[in-house]
Design an enzyme around this catalytic site. Structure first.
Site, PDB file in Angstrom:
ATOM      1  N   GLN A  92       8.512 -19.675  -4.793  1.00  0.00           N
ATOM      2  CA  GLN A  92       9.198 -19.704  -3.494  1.00  0.00           C
ATOM      3  C   GLN A  92       8.314 -19.209  -2.351  1.00  0.00           C
ATOM      4  O   GLN A  92       8.575 -19.516  -1.185  1.00  0.00           O
ATOM      5  CB  GLN A  92      10.461 -18.835  -3.555  1.00  0.00           C
ATOM      6  CG  GLN A  92      11.500 -19.352  -4.530  1.00  0.00           C
ATOM      7  CD  GLN A  92      12.555 -18.302  -4.849  1.00  0.00           C
ATOM      8  OE1 GLN A  92      13.559 -18.198  -4.155  1.00  0.00           O
ATOM      9  NE2 GLN A  92      12.338 -17.520  -5.885  1.00  0.00           N
TER      10      GLN A  92
ATOM     11  N   THR B 181       8.720 -12.927   6.486  1.00  0.00           N
ATOM     12  CA  THR B 181       9.337 -12.605   5.202  1.00  0.00           C
ATOM     13  C   THR B 181      10.309 -13.703   4.829  1.00  0.00           C
ATOM     14  O   THR B 181      11.112 -14.133   5.667  1.00  0.00           O
ATOM     15  CB  THR B 181      10.076 -11.253   5.238  1.00  0.00           C
ATOM     16  OG1 THR B 181      10.904 -11.128   4.068  1.00  0.00           O
ATOM     17  CG2 THR B 181      10.964 -11.114   6.468  1.00  0.00           C
TER      18      THR B 181
ATOM     19  N   ASN C 262      28.630 -31.409 -14.624  1.00  0.00           N
ATOM     20  CA  ASN C 262      27.529 -30.456 -14.466  1.00  0.00           C
ATOM     21  C   ASN C 262      27.846 -29.466 -13.349  1.00  0.00           C
ATOM     22  O   ASN C 262      28.649 -29.753 -12.463  1.00  0.00           O
ATOM     23  CB  ASN C 262      26.219 -31.180 -14.152  1.00  0.00           C
ATOM     24  CG  ASN C 262      26.274 -31.903 -12.823  1.00  0.00           C
ATOM     25  OD1 ASN C 262      26.905 -32.951 -12.709  1.00  0.00           O
ATOM     26  ND2 ASN C 262      25.616 -31.370 -11.814  1.00  0.00           N
TER      27      ASN C 262
ATOM     28  N   ASP D  15      12.846 -13.468   3.066  1.00  0.00           N
ATOM     29  CA  ASP D  15      14.224 -12.967   2.965  1.00  0.00           C
ATOM     30  C   ASP D  15      15.023 -13.157   4.253  1.00  0.00           C
ATOM     31  O   ASP D  15      16.249 -13.104   4.233  1.00  0.00           O
ATOM     32  CB  ASP D  15      14.222 -11.479   2.601  1.00  0.00           C
ATOM     33  CG  ASP D  15      13.758 -11.222   1.179  1.00  0.00           C
ATOM     34  OD1 ASP D  15      13.886 -12.140   0.346  1.00  0.00           O
ATOM     35  OD2 ASP D  15      13.265 -10.120   0.903  1.00  0.00           O
TER      36      ASP D  15
ATOM     37  N   ARG E 174      16.343  -9.591  -2.588  1.00  0.00           N
ATOM     38  CA  ARG E 174      16.747  -8.302  -3.163  1.00  0.00           C
ATOM     39  C   ARG E 174      17.933  -7.692  -2.437  1.00  0.00           C
ATOM     40  O   ARG E 174      18.840  -7.136  -3.052  1.00  0.00           O
ATOM     41  CB  ARG E 174      15.576  -7.320  -3.128  1.00  0.00           C
ATOM     42  CG  ARG E 174      14.495  -7.582  -4.151  1.00  0.00           C
ATOM     43  CD  ARG E 174      13.331  -6.641  -3.975  1.00  0.00           C
ATOM     44  NE  ARG E 174      12.687  -6.832  -2.679  1.00  0.00           N
ATOM     45  CZ  ARG E 174      11.794  -6.002  -2.161  1.00  0.00           C
ATOM     46  NH1 ARG E 174      11.458  -4.912  -2.808  1.00  0.00           N
ATOM     47  NH2 ARG E 174      11.244  -6.249  -0.987  1.00  0.00           N
TER      48      ARG E 174
ATOM     49  N   GLU F 177      18.630 -12.665  -6.467  1.00  0.00           N
ATOM     50  CA  GLU F 177      18.194 -11.670  -7.446  1.00  0.00           C
ATOM     51  C   GLU F 177      18.809 -10.293  -7.204  1.00  0.00           C
ATOM     52  O   GLU F 177      19.001  -9.523  -8.144  1.00  0.00           O
ATOM     53  CB  GLU F 177      16.670 -11.560  -7.446  1.00  0.00           C
ATOM     54  CG  GLU F 177      16.092 -11.088  -6.118  1.00  0.00           C
ATOM     55  CD  GLU F 177      14.569 -11.032  -6.127  1.00  0.00           C
ATOM     56  OE1 GLU F 177      13.972 -11.150  -7.209  1.00  0.00           O
ATOM     57  OE2 GLU F 177      13.992 -10.860  -5.029  1.00  0.00           O
TER      58      GLU F 177
ATOM     59  N   CYS G 133       0.825  -1.215   0.000  1.00  0.00           N
ATOM     60  CA  CYS G 133       0.000   0.000   0.000  1.00  0.00           C
ATOM     61  C   CYS G 133       0.857   1.262   0.000  1.00  0.00           C
ATOM     62  O   CYS G 133       1.461   1.618   1.023  1.00  0.00           O
ATOM     63  CB  CYS G 133      -0.934  -0.018   1.208  1.00  0.00           C
ATOM     64  SG  CYS G 133      -2.043   1.400   1.293  1.00  0.00           S
TER      65      CYS G 133
END
Length: 319
Positions: free
Chosen positions: A252, A126, A216, A128, A172, A223, A73
């Site tokens: 996620q 959160t 591999n 994060d 982030r 991000e 918001c």
């Protein structure tokens, strides 16, 4: 105190529903009327309220997302928006507010108390895990398990096709999910915002491992450190072969919360109601060691949570 409200705000996190259930049922058990605020702070400003009964939260502990829905918001970031929210709370006779969310949501809760003397208690939720003074936030463990499962599946196909996969995860400003997921899945490299990356050294490592017979590679990138496409461009130029990119995105945030997140959310919800009943305000419920404690919201938000560099080194050594 006779009436309290609860809302979920910002990005959703698995376990929010369990926290809502705890607030509602523990509040009712203590003689409180509990109001649910739909759509976070947007609903608070609009007066989008619903009375929650004991039965309304039955069977929601195991559900991801939030039954109250959520939003980001912009209006609440203004003094006028917070004033409108405070008027709605006073109009409906609400004497205390539990806010479940991350950094922005908790900042809003603090300002609502500071400017309008609304008793607020925050619950950190959160993926994060970037809120200070608490060991874990609601949703982190579930997110980590989701990422781990996805990387394990990618390792199967990476091995079959002898490829390097770059996996972009959320984060982030914090590399916690990338670091922990990379550590527990044995990723060849982890790229996080807190530690600069040297692409030449990274490419040399991948090529060295390939010469040793490692066919591999998995590179996990937060991000906030770089996009997976940027990493791919740097690496392909240096290693001389194509990589594959997987961006896990909003998957996620979803899914049924783990046992750890359910227990964390239920305990924090109970403690939040107890804090309001004790007359406390402008505090956040935190997990420290094996105890739930109350800490000032702004003290938690101003305490920078740092990455454990030893874990980063261990992940590098064990890859």
């Amino acid at each position: 105190m006779k009436k309290i409200a609860v809302l979920t705000s910002g990005g959703d996190a698995p376990g929010m529903n369990a926290a809502v259930r705890a607030v509602v049922r523990y509040g009712i058990k203590n003689g409180l009327e509990v109001i649910g605020v739909r759509r976070g702070y947007s609903g608070l400003i609009d007066g989008d309220f619903v009375k929650l009964e004991y039965k309304d939260v039955a069977g929601i502990t195991e559900k991801g997302g939030t039954i109250l829905r959520t939003s980001r918001c912009e209006e609440f970031k203004t003094e006028e928006g917070r004033e409108a929210a405070a008027k709605q709370l006073k109009k409906h006779g609400i004497e205390g507010l539990v806010v479940i969310g991350g950094e922005g949501s908790l900042t809003g809760a603090h300002l609502l108390h500071e400017e309008h003397n609304i008793p607020v208690v925050g619950i950190p939720a959160t993926i994060d895990n970037d809120i200070g003074l608490t060991d874990m936030c609601i949703g982190v463990d579930t997110c980590l398990n989701t990422v781990m499962d996805a990387i394990q599946k990618l390792k199967d196909t990476a091995s079959s096709h002898e490829r390097a996969f770059i996996v972009e995860v959320m984060g982030r400003h914090s590399g916690y999910i990338a670091l922990m997921a990379g550590l527990v899945t044995g990723a060849e490299a982890i790229i996080i915002p807190e530690i600069p990356v040297d692409y030449s050294q990274l490419a040399d490592r991948i090529l060295q491992e390939r010469r040793r017979g490692k066919i591999n590679s998995i590179i996990v990138v937060a991000e906030g450190a770089a996009s997976a496409y940027t990493v791919a461009r740097h690496l392909e130029y240096r290693i001389g072969y194509e990589t594959r990119i997987t961006i896990l995105g909003h998957v996620q945030r979803g899914g049924s919360p783990t046992a750890f997140d359910r227990r964390l959310a239920l305990s924090m919800g109970v403690e939040a109601v107890e804090a309001l009943l004790d007359g406390e305000a402008d505090v956040m419920i935190a997990l420290q060691g094996n105890k739930f404690v109350r800490v000032p919201i702004m003290e938690a938000l101003s305490t920078k949570k740092t990455i454990d560099k030893k874990l980063y080194e261990i992940a590098h050594l064990l890859s």
